[in-house]
Design a protein around this motif. Structure first.
Motif, PDB file in Angstrom:
ATOM      1  N   CYS A 176       0.833  -1.220   0.000  1.00 28.96           N
ATOM      2  CA  CYS A 176       0.000   0.000   0.000  1.00 28.96           C
ATOM      3  C   CYS A 176       0.858   1.258   0.000  1.00 28.96           C
ATOM      4  CB  CYS A 176      -0.942  -0.006   1.208  1.00 28.96           C
ATOM      5  SG  CYS A 176      -2.229  -1.262   1.125  1.00 28.96           S
ATOM      6  N   PHE A 177       1.903   1.259   0.805  1.00 32.62           N
ATOM      7  CA  PHE A 177       2.838   2.396   0.825  1.00 32.62           C
ATOM      8  C   PHE A 177       3.444   2.579  -0.562  1.00 32.62           C
ATOM      9  CE2 PHE A 177       6.911   4.448   1.282  1.00 32.62           C
ATOM     10  CZ  PHE A 177       6.713   5.410   2.264  1.00 32.62           C
ATOM     11  N   GLY A 178       3.856   1.465  -1.170  1.00 35.18           N
ATOM     12  CA  GLY A 178       4.450   1.524  -2.496  1.00 35.18           C
ATOM     13  C   GLY A 178       3.501   2.066  -3.545  1.00 35.18           C
ATOM     14  N   LEU A 179       2.234   1.670  -3.487  1.00 35.55           N
ATOM     15  CA  LEU A 179       1.254   2.142  -4.469  1.00 35.55           C
ATOM     16  C   LEU A 179       1.006   3.644  -4.333  1.00 35.55           C
ATOM     17  CD1 LEU A 179      -1.321  -0.803  -4.383  1.00 35.55           C
ATOM     18  CD2 LEU A 179       0.165  -0.162  -6.296  1.00 35.55           C
ATOM     19  N   TYR A 190       0.636   3.928 -14.490  1.00 33.03           N
ATOM     20  CA  TYR A 190       1.505   3.018 -13.726  1.00 33.03           C
ATOM     21  C   TYR A 190       0.792   2.496 -12.479  1.00 33.03           C
ATOM     22  CZ  TYR A 190       5.371   4.757 -16.598  1.00 33.03           C
ATOM     23  OH  TYR A 190       6.193   5.090 -17.651  1.00 33.03           O
ATOM     24  N   PHE A 191       0.061   3.394 -11.820  1.00 31.48           N
ATOM     25  CA  PHE A 191      -0.639   3.013 -10.586  1.00 31.48           C
ATOM     26  C   PHE A 191      -1.656   1.910 -10.839  1.00 31.48           C
ATOM     27  CE2 PHE A 191      -4.394   3.437  -7.901  1.00 31.48           C
ATOM     28  CZ  PHE A 191      -3.846   3.272  -6.635  1.00 31.48           C
ATOM     29  N   LYS A 192      -2.480   2.073 -11.869  1.00 30.65           N
ATOM     30  CA  LYS A 192      -3.545   1.091 -12.146  1.00 30.65           C
ATOM     31  C   LYS A 192      -2.970  -0.282 -12.479  1.00 30.65           C
ATOM     32  CE  LYS A 192      -5.795   3.593 -15.196  1.00 30.65           C
ATOM     33  NZ  LYS A 192      -6.821   4.084 -16.153  1.00 30.65           N
ATOM     34  N   ARG A 193      -1.903  -0.291 -13.267  1.00 22.93           N
ATOM     35  CA  ARG A 193      -1.282  -1.571 -13.632  1.00 22.93           C
ATOM     36  C   ARG A 193      -0.691  -2.258 -12.401  1.00 22.93           C
ATOM     37  NH1 ARG A 193       0.185  -2.232 -19.192  1.00 22.93           N
ATOM     38  NH2 ARG A 193       2.130  -3.255 -18.583  1.00 22.93           N
ATOM     39  N   GLN A 194       0.032  -1.485 -11.606  1.00 22.22           N
ATOM     40  CA  GLN A 194       0.673  -2.063 -10.422  1.00 22.22           C
ATOM     41  C   GLN A 194      -0.367  -2.498  -9.389  1.00 22.22           C
ATOM     42  OE1 GLN A 194       3.940  -2.506 -10.355  1.00 22.22           O
ATOM     43  NE2 GLN A 194       4.838  -2.117  -8.337  1.00 22.22           N
ATOM     44  N   ALA A 195      -1.416  -1.694  -9.221  1.00 21.24           N
ATOM     45  CA  ALA A 195      -2.460  -2.011  -8.239  1.00 21.24           C
ATOM     46  C   ALA A 195      -3.200  -3.290  -8.627  1.00 21.24           C
ATOM     47  CB  ALA A 195      -3.442  -0.850  -8.115  1.00 21.24           C
ATOM     48  N   PRO A 252      15.233  10.910 -14.046  1.00 21.06           N
ATOM     49  CA  PRO A 252      14.716  10.025 -15.095  1.00 21.06           C
ATOM     50  C   PRO A 252      14.176   8.706 -14.521  1.00 21.06           C
ATOM     51  CG  PRO A 252      16.896  10.889 -15.675  1.00 21.06           C
ATOM     52  CD  PRO A 252      16.657  11.235 -14.237  1.00 21.06           C
ATOM     53  N   GLU A 253      13.037   8.270 -15.040  1.00 14.88           N
ATOM     54  CA  GLU A 253      12.434   6.991 -14.629  1.00 14.88           C
ATOM     55  C   GLU A 253      12.356   6.876 -13.102  1.00 14.88           C
ATOM     56  OE1 GLU A 253      11.148   4.643 -16.744  1.00 14.88           O
ATOM     57  OE2 GLU A 253      11.572   6.058 -18.371  1.00 14.88           O
ATOM     58  N   ALA A 254      11.866   7.920 -12.462  1.00 14.17           N
ATOM     59  CA  ALA A 254      11.858   7.971 -10.992  1.00 14.17           C
ATOM     60  C   ALA A 254      11.019   6.859 -10.368  1.00 14.17           C
ATOM     61  CB  ALA A 254      11.335   9.326 -10.525  1.00 14.17           C
ATOM     62  N   GLN A 255      10.027   6.341 -11.102  1.00 12.95           N
ATOM     63  CA  GLN A 255       9.148   5.316 -10.535  1.00 12.95           C
ATOM     64  C   GLN A 255       9.835   3.952 -10.431  1.00 12.95           C
ATOM     65  OE1 GLN A 255       8.687   6.697 -13.506  1.00 12.95           O
ATOM     66  NE2 GLN A 255       8.470   5.095 -15.050  1.00 12.95           N
ATOM     67  N   ASN A 256      11.026   3.828 -10.985  1.00 15.06           N
ATOM     68  CA  ASN A 256      11.740   2.553 -10.948  1.00 15.06           C
ATOM     69  C   ASN A 256      12.749   2.515  -9.809  1.00 15.06           C
ATOM     70  OD1 ASN A 256      10.289   1.539 -13.167  1.00 15.06           O
ATOM     71  ND2 ASN A 256      11.659   2.550 -14.603  1.00 15.06           N
ATOM     72  N   ASP A 257      14.019   2.444 -10.115  1.00 14.98           N
ATOM     73  CA  ASP A 257      15.028   2.250  -9.070  1.00 14.98           C
ATOM     74  C   ASP A 257      15.307   3.512  -8.247  1.00 14.98           C
ATOM     75  OD1 ASP A 257      16.056   2.846 -11.748  1.00 14.98           O
ATOM     76  OD2 ASP A 257      18.009   2.976 -10.803  1.00 14.98           O
ATOM     77  N   MET A 258      14.858   4.691  -8.706  1.00 11.86           N
ATOM     78  CA  MET A 258      15.146   5.926  -7.972  1.00 11.86           C
ATOM     79  C   MET A 258      13.948   6.431  -7.176  1.00 11.86           C
ATOM     80  SD  MET A 258      18.335   6.567  -8.598  1.00 11.86           S
ATOM     81  CE  MET A 258      18.642   8.304  -8.274  1.00 11.86           C
ATOM     82  N   TYR A 290       8.148   0.404  -9.462  1.00 16.26           N
ATOM     83  CA  TYR A 290       7.238  -0.129 -10.481  1.00 16.26           C
ATOM     84  C   TYR A 290       7.858  -1.347 -11.163  1.00 16.26           C
ATOM     85  CZ  TYR A 290       4.493  -0.438 -14.760  1.00 16.26           C
ATOM     86  OH  TYR A 290       3.706  -0.885 -15.794  1.00 16.26           O
ATOM     87  N   GLY A 291       7.029  -2.356 -11.416  1.00 15.92           N
ATOM     88  CA  GLY A 291       7.500  -3.544 -12.128  1.00 15.92           C
ATOM     89  C   GLY A 291       6.572  -4.721 -11.895  1.00 15.92           C
ATOM     90  N   GLY A 292       5.884  -5.150 -12.940  1.00 10.38           N
ATOM     91  CA  GLY A 292       4.909  -6.231 -12.812  1.00 10.38           C
ATOM     92  C   GLY A 292       5.535  -7.571 -12.486  1.00 10.38           C
ATOM     93  N   THR A 293       6.577  -7.967 -13.241  1.00 11.70           N
ATOM     94  CA  THR A 293       7.233  -9.252 -12.998  1.00 11.70           C
ATOM     95  C   THR A 293       7.845  -9.290 -11.614  1.00 11.70           C
ATOM     96  OG1 THR A 293       7.783  -9.336 -15.356  1.00 11.70           O
ATOM     97  CG2 THR A 293       8.880 -10.922 -13.927  1.00 11.70           C
ATOM     98  N   SER A 294       8.427  -8.167 -11.208  1.00  8.88           N
ATOM     99  CA  SER A 294       9.051  -8.078  -9.884  1.00  8.88           C
ATOM    100  C   SER A 294       8.031  -8.340  -8.783  1.00  8.88           C
ATOM    101  CB  SER A 294       9.686  -6.694  -9.700  1.00  8.88           C
ATOM    102  OG  SER A 294      10.194  -6.555  -8.395  1.00  8.88           O
TER     103      SER A 294
END
Length: 398
Positions: A40-43, A64-69, A282-288, A366-370
């Motif tokens: 929940c915190f992550g979403l 991104y939120f809808k896919r991850q949720a 850049p790509e802040a929703q990923n590793d940063m 963010y990351g579906g497979t992860s």
């Protein structure tokens, strides 16, 4: 006489029934709670971090939120269902999963889709799979089964090299066939960590640590003599040594991330008020993503998140210590090592303690497979916890 014997038998049966009631199967609801809280915190932070870039790129701030949720919700239901199954059932498929994971890693180089200069994803229609994420779970489960089968032979150097070789194979395939150094390091770390738990001699680990340390120092010294390089990994080391002077080599992302962390202060600018997420990082929703958490929620928010991870790791350690057998203990330990490594390395990257490696923050980035395979690991851990037996009268392991 007969009546007395019947009474005695009934008394013994009653006592046996009472004793049986004193032992019950455990299920770690604390670990389940930590999964819910982190997800929940992550979403929340994913939506806050990615809304701007998602609106620009896809015309939908909640993309991104809808896919991850959706993936997280489906996975959570699966966790509740499949964690009820005995983990020994899953262990029967360890070899198959290991082989499939390695085959997928191998073919990624040839059939994978190139994104940002690296082939790490296999696309089947609109569905994307990152084999490196599958490999983490496969290695944890397969090495656990392999070590148990080795039994007392695990004291020998032959067994040590067999287990190390199996982990090294997946790590090498991840590095050379998917060009994913960060996951290769994590798989290697899981392998070494699990071996450290079961192998009685510690000399090989000391020698290995010295060799790695010498190699790291040599690379750093060599990078200091360079102003640039065609090798992107060396460019990352050069940028890490002096990000401000080497922004064109990758230092820009590091500097922007550090600006985000510094500007957040103790309590942050407030949820949604980050400036750096407006495509400065850049790509802040990923590793940063941790940099944006620090900017919006400050050091306080980072500490709270760290405490959530610490609590999850504590529950995994509890399960490992109380597992009914070595297999369960090794599975929980492998998951513990994986989560701990990934969290520590991600924090080290965003604070510029180590060069950027693309390591994501579990349950937050963010990351579906992860998410799918992190939840699969949590399923395994909860399955192990369900087999723990406790005495009702003193709450001690049976």
């Amino acid at each position: 006489m007969a009546t007395a014997k019947k009474k005695k038998v009934r008394s013994m049966a009653k006592s046996a029934g009472t004793a049986a009631k004193q032992v019950f199967h455990y299920y770690d609801y604390n670990l389940l709670a930590s999964i819910i809280l982190l997800t929940c915190f992550g979403l929340v932070m994913l939506y806050s971090t990615s809304a701007y870039s998602a609106q620009i790129d896809f015309g939908d701030g909640m993309y991104y939120f809808k896919r991850q949720a959706a993936i997280s919700a489906a996975c959570f239901v699966a966790v509740l269902i499949f964690s009820q199954i005995d983990y020994h059932v899953y262990a029967k498929f360890a070899g198959l999963l290991y082989v499939v994971a390695n085959i997928l890693l191998f073919i990624t180089k040839f059939v994978g889709t190139e994104i940002y200069g690296a082939k790490r994803w296999i696309y089947i229609g609109s569905l994307s799979i990152q084999p490196a994420e599958i490999a983490k779970l496969a290695v944890i489960l397969f090495l656990s089964v392999l070590i148990v089968k080795m039994g007392k032979n695990m004291k020998t150097m032959k067994a040590f090299w067999i287990v190390l070789g199996c982990g090294a194979l997946s790590s090498a395939l991840t590095l050379f066939f998917t060009d994913n150094l960060s996951t290769a390091i994590i798989i290697a770390g899981i392998t070494v960590g699990m071996l450290f738990i079961v192998f009685p001699k510690k000399t090989p680990f000391i020698v290995g640590a010295v060799i790695v340390a010498v190699g790291v120092v040599a690379v750093i010294m060599y990078a200091q003599t360079l102003s640039g390089s065609e090798n992107f990994r060396l460019r990352r080391v050069i940028a890490w040594l002096d990000p401000e002077a080497n922004s064109s080599l990758g230092g820009y992302q590091i500097m922007q991330g550090l600006y985000a962390i510094g500007s957040g202060g103790v309590f942050g600018k407030g949820l949604g008020n980050s400036l750096q997420k407006l495509d400065y990082v850049p790509e802040a929703q990923n590793d940063m993503i941790l940099t944006i958490i620090c900017e919006e929620l400050g050091i306080f928010g980072a500490v709270v998140l760290s405490m959530l991870f610490a609590f999850m790791l504590y529950r995994l350690l509890f399960i490992a210590q109380n597992a009914p057998d070595l297999l369960g203990s090794l599975i929980a330990s492998g998951i513990f090592i994986h989560i701990a490594l990934q969290v520590v390395l991600n924090i080290a990257v965003v604070t510029n303690a180590i060069p950027t490696t693309g390591i994501t923050l579990p349950f937050v980035s963010y990351g579906g497979t992860s998410i799918v395979f992190l939840m699969a690991e949590m399923t395994m851990a909860l399955s192990v916890s369900k087999q723990i037996k406790f005495k009702d009268n003193d709450s001690e392991p049976a």
